[in-house]
Design a protein around this motif. Structure first.
Motif, PDB file in Angstrom:
ATOM      1  N   SER A 105       0.688  -1.360   0.049  1.00 56.79           N
ATOM      2  CA  SER A 105       0.140  -0.109  -0.030  1.00 56.79           C
ATOM      3  C   SER A 105       0.694   1.177  -0.108  1.00 56.79           C
ATOM      4  CB  SER A 105      -0.836   0.224   1.286  1.00 56.79           C
ATOM      5  OG  SER A 105      -0.120   0.174   2.544  1.00 56.79           O
ATOM      6  N   TYR A 106       0.163   2.313  -0.261  1.00 63.57           N
ATOM      7  CA  TYR A 106       0.859   3.718  -0.238  1.00 63.57           C
ATOM      8  C   TYR A 106       1.331   3.840   1.357  1.00 63.57           C
ATOM      9  CZ  TYR A 106       1.329   8.736   0.149  1.00 63.57           C
ATOM     10  OH  TYR A 106       1.568  10.095   0.210  1.00 63.57           O
ATOM     11  N   PHE A 114      -4.382  13.818  -5.923  1.00 64.90           N
ATOM     12  CA  PHE A 114      -5.161  14.260  -4.511  1.00 64.90           C
ATOM     13  C   PHE A 114      -3.952  14.573  -3.420  1.00 64.90           C
ATOM     14  CE2 PHE A 114      -8.199  11.368  -6.697  1.00 64.90           C
ATOM     15  CZ  PHE A 114      -9.104  12.205  -6.845  1.00 64.90           C
ATOM     16  N   ARG A 152      -1.057  13.085  -2.978  1.00 66.77           N
ATOM     17  CA  ARG A 152      -0.220  12.027  -2.096  1.00 66.77           C
ATOM     18  C   ARG A 152       1.155  12.379  -2.427  1.00 66.77           C
ATOM     19  NH1 ARG A 152      -5.149   9.271  -2.737  1.00 66.77           N
ATOM     20  NH2 ARG A 152      -5.847   8.650  -0.809  1.00 66.77           N
ATOM     21  N   ASP A 161      -2.028   7.745  -5.708  1.00 67.34           N
ATOM     22  CA  ASP A 161      -3.485   7.844  -5.793  1.00 67.34           C
ATOM     23  C   ASP A 161      -4.333   6.555  -6.200  1.00 67.34           C
ATOM     24  OD1 ASP A 161      -3.347  10.556  -5.051  1.00 67.34           O
ATOM     25  OD2 ASP A 161      -4.062  11.394  -6.860  1.00 67.34           O
ATOM     26  N   GLY A 162      -3.579   6.048  -7.276  1.00 66.63           N
ATOM     27  CA  GLY A 162      -4.414   4.718  -7.926  1.00 66.63           C
ATOM     28  C   GLY A 162      -3.988   3.579  -7.008  1.00 66.63           C
ATOM     29  N   ALA A 165      -3.813   3.819  -3.641  1.00 63.24           N
ATOM     30  CA  ALA A 165      -4.524   4.029  -2.429  1.00 63.24           C
ATOM     31  C   ALA A 165      -6.052   3.912  -2.670  1.00 63.24           C
ATOM     32  CB  ALA A 165      -4.465   5.209  -2.067  1.00 63.24           C
ATOM     33  N   LEU A 166      -6.331   3.890  -3.946  1.00 62.90           N
ATOM     34  CA  LEU A 166      -7.786   3.795  -4.120  1.00 62.90           C
ATOM     35  C   LEU A 166      -8.232   2.411  -4.727  1.00 62.90           C
ATOM     36  CD1 LEU A 166      -8.379   7.282  -5.660  1.00 62.90           C
ATOM     37  CD2 LEU A 166      -9.074   6.608  -3.418  1.00 62.90           C
ATOM     38  N   GLY A 167      -7.114   1.630  -5.098  1.00 61.24           N
ATOM     39  CA  GLY A 167      -7.091   0.227  -5.472  1.00 61.24           C
ATOM     40  C   GLY A 167      -7.695   0.097  -7.063  1.00 61.24           C
ATOM     41  N   LEU A 168      -6.842   0.952  -7.882  1.00 60.10           N
ATOM     42  CA  LEU A 168      -7.201   1.055  -9.178  1.00 60.10           C
ATOM     43  C   LEU A 168      -6.294  -0.092  -9.943  1.00 60.10           C
ATOM     44  CD1 LEU A 168      -7.859   4.652  -9.970  1.00 60.10           C
ATOM     45  CD2 LEU A 168      -9.398   3.019  -9.291  1.00 60.10           C
ATOM     46  N   ARG A 209      -5.983   7.673 -11.383  1.00 60.47           N
ATOM     47  CA  ARG A 209      -6.773   8.154 -10.279  1.00 60.47           C
ATOM     48  C   ARG A 209      -8.279   7.764 -11.107  1.00 60.47           C
ATOM     49  NH1 ARG A 209      -8.944  13.036 -12.484  1.00 60.47           N
ATOM     50  NH2 ARG A 209      -7.728  13.852 -13.895  1.00 60.47           N
ATOM     51  N   PRO A 210      -9.499   7.864 -10.482  1.00 65.01           N
ATOM     52  CA  PRO A 210     -10.825   7.711 -11.097  1.00 65.01           C
ATOM     53  C   PRO A 210     -10.926   8.920 -12.223  1.00 65.01           C
ATOM     54  CG  PRO A 210     -11.139   7.507  -8.671  1.00 65.01           C
ATOM     55  CD  PRO A 210      -9.827   7.801  -8.941  1.00 65.01           C
TER      56      PRO A 210
END
Length: 258
Positions: free
Chosen positions: A4-5, A31, A33, A102-103, A105-108, A113-114
């Motif tokens: 993880s981040y 975002f 980071r 970001d990707g 941390a957000l599980g992409l 990023r979204p």
């Protein structure tokens, strides 16, 4: 395997002070980071004449082997192993362990990023003349490469293949000669390299590597290291093998180019 981040932040914060190590935030994600960069070399020897290597991981968030390999390389070059000592004296190594925080941390999967971009293919149909810099991760990557102009750029991926590694985008033949002399088929038990040369089988024109090839900014390769039947320690061992192979390849560039 998860990485993880927050794990990266904790790992970098816990690195011991060393004359061979510098670390800084090279950029910020969309975002906010951190995009960390680590520099490893022996300051007792002059930078002039040293080989400059750049290694990045996690251009695609899900490809976790890149961060494991980057961490392993950092740890190895901070060690007292005689080969690590020799590499530090002859090399300046830049490591960017997580390009898409970001990707991650957000599980992409592939996007930064979204609603964002795939960093390796951030533009429209053709980015061979100019790489778009409106995404901060792309801007951070491109501006760093243009500023430092590394002799060699290793972009570590982790595609979900079984029993084959590689998928190298090779920009020069001497790259393949050196790497495969030190990392031949079967050096990771049960695996073979699946390779293509970017000059013979061109990279799509909307790929960052098409820009690298056309501009002749750096030599490079894009290894994909699969997790299939591997542990975290296996991945770290691959990182140690990789940095030794890269150092050898650059030190023997002239003879490998003949």
């Amino acid at each position: 395997q998860r990485y993880s981040y927050q794990q990266l932040e904790a790992y970098l914060a816990g690195l011991p002070a060393s004359p061979y190590l510098e670390k800084w935030v090279e950029g910020k994600s969309h975002f906010g980071r951190n995009i960390w960069l680590v520099k490893l070399t022996d300051p007792s020897t002059p930078d002039r004449g040293k080989h400059r290597i750049f290694i990045n991981g996690r251009l695609h968030p899900y490809e976790t082997s890149g961060t494991y390999i980057c961490e392993s390389i950092i740890n190895y070059l901070l060690s007292d192993d005689p080969e690590a000592v020799r590499i530090r004296k002859r090399t300046i190594l830049y490591v960017l362990p997580m390009l898409s925080p970001d990707g991650v941390a957000l599980g992409l999967n592939e996007l930064n990023r979204p609603g964002g971009v795939d960093i390796i293919r951030p533009g429209g149909p053709d980015i061979s003349e100019a790489v778009p810099l409106d995404e901060p991760e792309v801007k951070t990557l491109v501006e760093f490469v243009l500023r430092v102009k590394p002799e060699f750029w290793l972009d570590v991926h982790s595609w979900p293949h079984q029993l084959d590694d590689g998928m190298y985008y090779i920009t020069d033949e001497w790259v393949s000669k050196g790497l495969f002399e030190k990392m031949p088929d079967g050096c990771f038990p049960g695996y073979v390299w699946n390779v293509w040369n970017a000059w013979e089988r061109p990279v799509p024109t909307n790929n960052v590597w098409s820009w690298v090839n056309k501009k002749r900014i750096t030599a490079g390769a894009v290894p994909s290291i699969s997790w299939f039947r591997r542990s975290e320690e296996d991945m770290r061992a691959i990182g140690r093998t990789m940095i030794k192979a890269l150092a050898y390849t650059l030190e023997h560039k002239d003879e490998l180019s003949r």
